[in-house]
Design a protein around this motif. Structure first.
Motif, PDB file in Angstrom:
ATOM      1  N   ALA A  47       0.843  -0.810   0.374  1.00  0.00           N
ATOM      2  CA  ALA A  47      -0.038  -0.475  -0.328  1.00  0.00           C
ATOM      3  C   ALA A  47       0.135   1.411  -0.302  1.00  0.00           C
ATOM      4  N   ALA A  48       1.999   1.300   1.132  1.00  0.00           N
ATOM      5  CA  ALA A  48       2.943   2.457   1.013  1.00  0.00           C
ATOM      6  C   ALA A  48       3.646   3.020  -0.308  1.00  0.00           C
ATOM      7  N   ALA A  49       4.319   1.755  -1.107  1.00  0.00           N
ATOM      8  CA  ALA A  49       4.578   1.836  -2.483  1.00  0.00           C
ATOM      9  C   ALA A  49       3.754   2.044  -3.789  1.00  0.00           C
ATOM     10  N   ASP A  50       2.126   1.609  -3.864  1.00  0.00           N
ATOM     11  CA  ASP A  50       1.727   2.155  -4.143  1.00  0.00           C
ATOM     12  C   ASP A  50       1.276   3.285  -4.432  1.00  0.00           C
ATOM     13  N   GLY A  51       0.696   3.632  -3.059  1.00  0.00           N
ATOM     14  CA  GLY A  51      -0.043   4.934  -2.777  1.00  0.00           C
ATOM     15  C   GLY A  51       1.186   5.945  -3.287  1.00  0.00           C
ATOM     16  N   ILE A  53       4.071   5.723  -5.743  1.00  0.00           N
ATOM     17  CA  ILE A  53       3.364   5.784  -6.391  1.00  0.00           C
ATOM     18  C   ILE A  53       2.707   6.777  -7.601  1.00  0.00           C
ATOM     19  N   LEU A  54       1.278   6.364  -7.228  1.00  0.00           N
ATOM     20  CA  LEU A  54       0.146   6.895  -7.266  1.00  0.00           C
ATOM     21  C   LEU A  54       0.493   8.287  -7.349  1.00  0.00           C
ATOM     22  N   ALA A  55       1.222   8.841  -6.048  1.00  0.00           N
ATOM     23  CA  ALA A  55       1.420  10.080  -5.559  1.00  0.00           C
ATOM     24  C   ALA A  55       2.310  10.816  -6.293  1.00  0.00           C
ATOM     25  N   GLY A  56       3.614  10.501  -6.946  1.00  0.00           N
ATOM     26  CA  GLY A  56       4.502  10.873  -7.892  1.00  0.00           C
ATOM     27  C   GLY A  56       3.577  11.383  -9.191  1.00  0.00           C
ATOM     28  N   ALA A  57       3.091  10.151  -9.761  1.00  0.00           N
ATOM     29  CA  ALA A  57       2.107  10.224 -11.141  1.00  0.00           C
ATOM     30  C   ALA A  57       1.296  12.248 -11.186  1.00  0.00           C
ATOM     31  N   ILE A  58       0.483  11.644 -10.042  1.00  0.00           N
ATOM     32  CA  ILE A  58      -0.872  12.758  -9.907  1.00  0.00           C
ATOM     33  C   ILE A  58       0.437  13.911  -9.928  1.00  0.00           C
ATOM     34  N   ILE A  59       1.350  14.223  -9.223  1.00  0.00           N
ATOM     35  CA  ILE A  59       2.224  15.671  -9.411  1.00  0.00           C
ATOM     36  C   ILE A  59       2.902  15.543 -10.587  1.00  0.00           C
ATOM     37  N   PHE A  60       3.351  14.867 -11.353  1.00  0.00           N
ATOM     38  CA  PHE A  60       3.904  14.859 -12.254  1.00  0.00           C
ATOM     39  C   PHE A  60       2.659  15.119 -13.466  1.00  0.00           C
ATOM     40  N   LEU A  74       3.015   3.356 -17.932  1.00  0.00           N
ATOM     41  CA  LEU A  74       4.025   2.592 -17.380  1.00  0.00           C
ATOM     42  C   LEU A  74       3.793   3.579 -16.004  1.00  0.00           C
ATOM     43  N   VAL A  75       2.822   3.941 -15.516  1.00  0.00           N
ATOM     44  CA  VAL A  75       2.514   4.061 -13.965  1.00  0.00           C
ATOM     45  C   VAL A  75       1.822   2.775 -13.547  1.00  0.00           C
ATOM     46  N   ALA A  76       0.963   1.899 -14.594  1.00  0.00           N
ATOM     47  CA  ALA A  76       0.383   0.575 -14.258  1.00  0.00           C
ATOM     48  C   ALA A  76       1.599  -0.366 -13.910  1.00  0.00           C
TER      49      ALA A  76
END
Length: 236
Positions: A47-51, A53-60, A74-76
């Protein structure tokens, strides 16, 4: 007609069966708790790792540029890779038995138990019940050490038995070549010596736990016998 001896043997047999049943129940509960704890740790890591990754994708996507189809793929892929990695990765780092002397006293029984559990498959099947019994007793001992002074004589005796003599007994047995483990020497085979040593340690941990529960630290501090003479002297 049953004699008094027969009745006494039946009584002892019944007592042993009840003790074994309690040990089996405790071992089953301990193993189930360990599995549940490991599952929770794995899920937490995923959960922490996926969170992240998703947060980084949203910020980017908001601060730099939209991800687009390739970015989403790539995110998937990153999510799948992170999930598989943390699902397969051990939940706890392996215990280095050589470092047990450096572990805080209150964490020593749990660390020794984890190390002993990793050695269990390589030990002869007749002693695995003793390994389980020792594991249960180490878990019981753990909370009792929280208030014990690291430098007290009682703490020294606990560390000697749990952190030194128990691992040394197992390692000493493992150093014996497999074909010689059932060869009798001085009246006992290495398999039998291992069983006797583990039984002695199991009894000593139970006695230590009792003395700690009673606050009898003076008696615990003077328990300086254990395995050196009886078993370590036969290791060669």
């Amino acid at each position: 007609m049953p004699t008094d001896v027969d009745r006494e043997l039946n009584r002892i047999g019944g007592t042993l069966d009840r003790v074994r049943a309690r040990t089996d129940l405790a071992v089953s509960g301990r193993n189930r708790q360990h599995r549940e704890t490991e599952v929770v740790r794995r899920i937490g890591r995923i959960a922490a790792a996926d969170g992240l990754i998703l947060a980084g994708a949203i910020i980017f996507g908001l601060a730099v540029a939209p991800l687009g189809m390739m970015g989403a793929m790539l995110v998937a892929l990153l999510l799948v890779a992170a999930t598989l990695l943390f699902a397969l990765m051990p939940a706890s780092a392996p215990v280095n038995v050589e470092k047990l002397a450096e572990i805080p006293l209150k964490a020593l029984p749990r660390s020794t138990e984890r190390w002993l559990e990793t050695q269990r498959p390589a030990l002869p099947s007749p002693v695995r019940g003793l390994v389980d019994s020792i594991g249960v007793k180490l878990e019981t001992l753990t909370p009792q050490l929280a208030a014990l002074d690291e430098h007290s004589p009682a703490a020294v005796e606990v560390r000697k038995l749990v952190g030194e003599q128990l691992p040394e007994l197992v390692k000493g047995y493992q150093r014996v070549p497999e074909p010689l483990r059932r060869v009798e020497r001085n009246g006992l085979t290495p398999d039998q010596q291992l069983a006797q040593g583990l039984q002695l340690i199991d009894d000593e941990i139970a006695e230590m736990t009792s003395q700690l529960a009673q606050g009898d630290l003076d008696a615990l501090a003077t328990r300086g016998r254990y395995l050196q003479i009886k078993y370590q002297g036969d290791e060669g």
